[in-house]
Design a protein around this motif. Structure first.
Motif, PDB file in Angstrom:
ATOM      1  N   TYR A  25       0.922  -1.298  -0.100  1.00  0.00           N
ATOM      2  CA  TYR A  25       0.086  -0.031  -0.010  1.00  0.00           C
ATOM      3  C   TYR A  25       0.640   1.145  -0.099  1.00  0.00           C
ATOM      4  N   THR A  26       1.844   1.287   0.703  1.00  0.00           N
ATOM      5  CA  THR A  26       2.967   2.392   0.876  1.00  0.00           C
ATOM      6  C   THR A  26       3.501   2.294  -0.357  1.00  0.00           C
ATOM      7  N   GLN A  62       0.399   2.822  -3.595  1.00  0.00           N
ATOM      8  CA  GLN A  62      -0.685   4.006  -3.299  1.00  0.00           C
ATOM      9  C   GLN A  62      -0.230   5.169  -2.441  1.00  0.00           C
ATOM     10  N   PRO A  86      -1.766   8.452  -0.770  1.00  0.00           N
ATOM     11  CA  PRO A  86      -2.840   8.899  -0.139  1.00  0.00           C
ATOM     12  C   PRO A  86      -3.380  10.241  -0.945  1.00  0.00           C
ATOM     13  N   LYS A  92      -4.790  12.972   0.111  1.00  0.00           N
ATOM     14  CA  LYS A  92      -4.195  14.068   0.802  1.00  0.00           C
ATOM     15  C   LYS A  92      -2.851  14.491   0.262  1.00  0.00           C
ATOM     16  N   ASN A  93      -1.924  13.428   0.119  1.00  0.00           N
ATOM     17  CA  ASN A  93      -0.462  13.979  -0.233  1.00  0.00           C
ATOM     18  C   ASN A  93      -0.504  14.296  -1.567  1.00  0.00           C
TER      19      ASN A  93
END
Length: 307
Positions: free
Chosen positions: A28-29, A32, A34, A36-37
């Motif tokens: 996920y890191t 993907q 986030p 927001k970032n």
């Protein structure tokens, strides 16, 4: 004791599950980001873009304004009346022969860039491939020349070119621009040639290739990003050169755009609409050049950063 064993057993029993959870988190890191970032990055990019692009936008709006709009007591950013005739009239103004200035700029920049490549390429290849007496001294002197700028040596260069009989000519400015950009181009290409294993040259020579064949057909395709980087920086430097051109070139028709631009700034009056228009024309070739070879330029600047 029993509690400790239970904990150990529980941990070992769930090890596979914990490992799978960790893999999912890492996946996920890595894959993907986030939302927001992403939004913050877009906002930051837009702010940086606006800071760099806004002066050019203002300059473009000024180039299509009339003199009265620019000198108005209450000026506006957007033109009240779009005066596109400025781009036509500026080529026939009495201040300076702008078509000849553009031709002078192109000839000086292109010829100086070609001369730099013809000299810097074999010099960089030879210093990267062969160890000869005085090699480090030569490379050190190449760096030292970077500390000398045309503005510092203009008076000496002016007298020397007049003594040689080439003062106030394109030839003089081609030599000046080539000389002061030669060291940078040599160092750039030297680092790229040094990064190619010597075994590549040896393999080509075993097959019967000569030195020139090895240089042009084997090494050049491998160091092409470095050559493009040297071309771009040399061309831009020659295109924007001002100090030496102002002193050495006294004839209006021989002066480049950087010098011709100052002719629109008078002691009592300044034709700002023409200043903005000529500035737009002067930056267009450089922008087009960057757009054409942007990918190779980025490759040349980042080459060698990751092993």
């Amino acid at each position: 004791m029993t509690i400790t064993e239970t904990r150990v057993i529980t941990t070992s029993g769930n090890g596979r599950a914990a490992s799978s959870v960790g893999q999912r988190r890492r996946r996920y890191t890595e894959d993907q980001v986030p939302l927001k970032n992403v939004i913050w990055r877009m906002v930051a990019g837009a702010v940086v873009l606006a800071i760099f692009v806004l002066p050019y936008i203002i300059m473009f709006f000024g180039s299509v304004k009339t003199k009265s709009q620019i000198r108005s007591v209450d000026p506006t950013y957007f033109p009240v009346e779009w005066n596109w005739d400025n781009y036509i009239k500026m080529w026939s103004t009495p201040e300076t022969p702008l078509p000849f200035n553009l031709m002078s700029t192109v000839v000086i920049a292109v010829c100086a860039t070609v001369l730099v490549l013809l000299v810097a390429m074999p010099a960089a290849y030879y210093t990267a491939r062969f160890k000869f007496p005085g090699r480090m001294v030569f490379l050190f002197l190449v760096i030292v020349t970077q500390m000398l700028q045309p503005a510092v040596l203009t008076s000496g260069l002016f007298r020397q070119f007049n003594w040689l009989g080439i003062g106030d000519t394109w030839t003089a400015m081609i030599l000046v621009n080539a000389a002061f950009n030669l060291s940078f181009a040599t160092w750039i290409m030297h680092s790229f040639f040094a990064g190619i294993p010597k075994e590549v040259d040896e393999a080509a020579q075993i097959d019967g290739a000569g030195r020139l064949t090895v240089l042009f057909k084997i090494n050049l395709p491998l160091v092409w990003p470095g050559i493009v980087t040297a071309i771009v920086f040399t061309f831009v430097s020659c295109w924007n050169e001002f100090a030496a051109s102002l002193v050495i070139l006294s004839t209006d028709k021989n002066q480049p755009l950087a010098v011709a631009l100052t002719k629109f700034v008078g002691q009592y009056e300044t034709s700002w609409q023409y200043v903005f228009g000529v500035s737009i024309v002067a930056i267009l070739p450089v922008v087009i050049l960057f757009m054409m070879i942007e990918k190779r330029l980025v490759g040349g600047l980042t080459a060698g950063s990751v092993k």
